[in-house]
Design an enzyme around this catalytic site. Structure first.
Site, PDB file in Angstrom:
ATOM      1  N   TYR A 136       0.765  -1.114  -0.153  1.00 51.52           N
ATOM      2  CA  TYR A 136      -0.002  -0.067   0.017  1.00 51.52           C
ATOM      3  C   TYR A 136       0.943   1.205  -0.109  1.00 51.52           C
ATOM      4  O   TYR A 136       1.728   1.271   0.781  1.00 51.52           O
ATOM      5  CB  TYR A 136      -0.880   0.023   1.432  1.00 51.52           C
ATOM      6  CG  TYR A 136      -1.854   1.162   1.247  1.00 51.52           C
ATOM      7  CD1 TYR A 136      -2.828   1.447   0.515  1.00 51.52           C
ATOM      8  CD2 TYR A 136      -2.001   2.330   2.277  1.00 51.52           C
ATOM      9  CE1 TYR A 136      -3.739   2.580   0.221  1.00 51.52           C
ATOM     10  CE2 TYR A 136      -2.605   3.233   2.416  1.00 51.52           C
ATOM     11  CZ  TYR A 136      -3.672   3.438   1.525  1.00 51.52           C
ATOM     12  OH  TYR A 136      -4.356   4.585   1.417  1.00 51.52           O
ATOM     13  N   ASP A 239       8.969   2.727   0.393  1.00 61.26           N
ATOM     14  CA  ASP A 239       8.131   3.358   1.184  1.00 61.26           C
ATOM     15  C   ASP A 239       8.258   3.369   2.715  1.00 61.26           C
ATOM     16  O   ASP A 239       7.843   1.890   3.030  1.00 61.26           O
ATOM     17  CB  ASP A 239       6.528   3.010   0.682  1.00 61.26           C
ATOM     18  CG  ASP A 239       5.392   3.577   1.177  1.00 61.26           C
ATOM     19  OD1 ASP A 239       5.746   4.178   2.365  1.00 61.26           O
ATOM     20  OD2 ASP A 239       4.238   3.435   0.822  1.00 61.26           O
ATOM     21  N   LYS A 267       3.578   9.067   8.834  1.00 60.99           N
ATOM     22  CA  LYS A 267       3.105   8.914  10.172  1.00 60.99           C
ATOM     23  C   LYS A 267       4.101   9.258  11.171  1.00 60.99           C
ATOM     24  O   LYS A 267       4.036  10.556  11.575  1.00 60.99           O
ATOM     25  CB  LYS A 267       3.251   7.177  10.210  1.00 60.99           C
ATOM     26  CG  LYS A 267       2.012   6.938   9.069  1.00 60.99           C
ATOM     27  CD  LYS A 267       1.453   5.561   9.195  1.00 60.99           C
ATOM     28  CE  LYS A 267       0.085   5.447   8.314  1.00 60.99           C
ATOM     29  NZ  LYS A 267       0.265   4.491   6.961  1.00 60.99           N
TER      30      LYS A 267
HETATM   31  C1  LIG Z   1      -0.328   4.977   5.569  1.00 63.73           C
HETATM   32  C2  LIG Z   1       0.537   4.618   4.538  1.00 63.73           C
HETATM   33  C3  LIG Z   1       0.514   5.477   3.329  1.00 63.73           C
HETATM   34  C4  LIG Z   1      -0.145   6.725   3.199  1.00 63.73           C
HETATM   35  O1  LIG Z   1      -0.134   7.648   4.146  1.00 63.73           O
HETATM   36  P1  LIG Z   1      -1.377   8.573   4.340  1.00 63.73           P
HETATM   37  O2  LIG Z   1      -0.641   9.813   5.047  1.00 63.73           O
HETATM   38  O3  LIG Z   1      -2.459   8.027   5.005  1.00 63.73           O
HETATM   39  O4  LIG Z   1      -1.631   9.234   2.931  1.00 63.73           O
HETATM   40  C5  LIG Z   1       1.481   5.046   2.237  1.00 63.73           C
HETATM   41  N1  LIG Z   1       2.355   4.066   2.647  1.00 63.73           N
HETATM   42  C6  LIG Z   1       2.085   3.103   3.611  1.00 63.73           C
HETATM   43  C7  LIG Z   1       3.153   2.113   3.649  1.00 63.73           C
HETATM   44  C8  LIG Z   1       1.359   3.597   4.468  1.00 63.73           C
HETATM   45  O5  LIG Z   1       1.253   2.543   5.602  1.00 63.73           O
END
Ligand SMILES: *Cc1c(COP(=O)(O)O)cnc(C)c1O
Length: 430
Positions: A136, A239, A267
């Site tokens: 994701y 990511d 985050k």
């Molecule tokens: C939460 C998340 C995102 C997206 O971040 P948002 O601040 O919710 O847009 C992207 N990559 C990973 C791995 C995530 O867990």
């Protein structure tokens, strides 16, 4: 209050997993949090293992963050030009993560991943990207293409028939430019690289998958990906929105000793406020406007409150790295849950890396999305519900991670472990 929420918010939420559709469909509205405890709208307290979906590594309301928030808000909420706190936070990230020399801040992880892919496309002059099934990277069109949104919530409305799978509303061309490969399958990756390698702008991945439940990379897998991308001029994007500053000051790339071309963050680096960031070597980052021809902008990008709170958290993490202690706490929880499940004769797989873990209700090891999806979701739902009856709040989905924070004490863990024993017994009774 929930009825009212459903009247004016779609599904009563602003992010689908919050609707508890994977478990008891009995959503909570939380009104406050402190340390490892959250309180719902009826005044009931819960020990929290959602922890802002991983953002709150120091727990709710850490004093350093509240101090930074107050001090910043006393002068500004938004100024519209560069703020010293942006420089401070960027310096802290660059100091901790060797692959990062320069940083561009965004308001969300979604945007950070979008910008990283745009940079990769500009840099390589290629269009295609390779992602992993169950990974994701936010909800940007480009990164939603080709696969389900971290196992989609089943729709219930008028359009429920077209359930699961690819999100609706994407242009076909985007879907075609995305190559999807199963996670932890070296052969499939090799084949995809042979077939598409010369047309790929980038490979983007979560170095420890956290959005299909926690699934670590197998030994040598990230090394293989690093080597194959480098040899074909494909950019490798890590990511680290979840893993950055959670698995160590250097993130997952520090843990595994791999240097990606670009890294996205989010985050934790916002200290509980909205944030995202893309970072990398100056030679790549200089392609961004105003130095280069890749556009990105944002009214709230580099927001003073997010910057100050993020810097406060990173200062704490650097001054007293909590990672050994988080590892010890999480290992203790993992072992206790394993023993409790065995005693209740409920087969589970507990996947854990550092302070993030997922309990899968299955007899098979979970190395890929397909195995996570094959776990018994009804058992998970019963378990989560039984935990909730005992004052323990975990993410209401079998495809999410439970997060520990520095605010979780032995007492919180005792409570979790006792509740988990009873909850496994409740699962076994069905
Ligand atoms: C939460 C998340 C995102 C997206 O971040 P948002 O601040 O919710 O847009 C992207 N990559 C990973 C791995 C995530 O867990």
């Amino acid at each position: 209050m929930w009825d009212e929420a459903q009247a004016v918010l779609v599904g009563g939420v602003d992010s689908p997993v919050r609707a508890f559709r994977h478990t008891d469909r009995d959503p909570l509205m939380l009104v406050k949090g402190r340390g490892a405890t959250v309180v719902d709208a009826n005044g009931r307290a819960w020990t929290d293992f959602i922890m802002g979906w991983g953002a709150l590594v120091l727990g709710h309301q850490p004093p350093a963050v509240i101090r930074a928030l107050r001090a910043t808000a006393a002068h500004s909420t938004l100024l519209g030009l560069t703020h010293p706190a942006e420089v401070a936070l960027a310096s802290l990230i660059a100091r901790c993560v060797p692959s990062v020399e320069q940083v561009r801040f965004t308001v969300s992880g979604t945007e950070a991943c979008m910008i990283a892919v745009r940079l990769a496309r500009a840099h390589t002059g290629r269009t295609k990207l390779l992602v992993f099934d169950g990974g994701y990277h936010g909800h940007g069109d480009t990164l939603m293409a080709g696969r389900p949104a971290a196992p989609l919530i089943r729709p219930t409305g008028r359009h429920g028939a077209a359930q699961a799978g690819q999100t609706a509303g994407l242009p076909h061309t985007l879907i075609q430019s995305t190559i999807v490969v199963p996670w932890n399958d070296p052969h499939a990756f090799d084949q995809a690289m042979t077939q598409h390698g010369e047309q790929l702008a980038c490979v983007i991945l979560e170095p420890v998958a956290a959005n299909m439940g926690v699934i670590p990379p197998e030994a040598g897998y990230l090394q293989q990906i690093r080597q194959a991308t480098a040899s074909r001029g494909v950019l490798l994007i890590f990511d680290e929105v979840v893993t950055g500053f959670r698995l160590g000051l250097g993130g997952a790339q520090g843990l595994f000793g791999i240097r990606p071309d670009l890294t996205t963050f989010g985050k934790i680096i916002g200290g509980g406020l909205p944030i995202g960031a893309v970072g990398g070597p100056t030679r790549l980052m200089q392609r961004l406007a105003p130095e280069g021809d890749v556009y990105h902008a944002g009214t709230f990008a580099g927001h003073p409150l997010s910057m100050a709170c993020g810097a406060a958290v990173l200062h704490e993490l650097i001054a007293q790295p909590p990672y050994a202690s988080l590892e010890a706490k999480a290992r203790r929880v993992e072992q206790a849950l394993q023993q409790a499940a065995e005693r209740a004769r409920v087969p589970v797989q507990i996947n854990r890396v550092g302070s993030m873990l997922t309990v899968f209700f299955t007899e098979q090891p979970v190395r890929q999305l397909a195995q996570a999806q094959a776990s018994q979701r009804s058992r998970f739902a019963r378990w989560a519900h039984a935990l909730r009856q005992r004052g323990i709040l975990i993410p209401p989905s079998p495809f999410e991670a439970c997060f520990l924070s520095t605010a979780h004490t032995a007492r919180h863990l005792d409570r979790f472990e006792r509740a988990a024993m009873a909850a496994f017994l409740a699962v076994a009774e069905h």
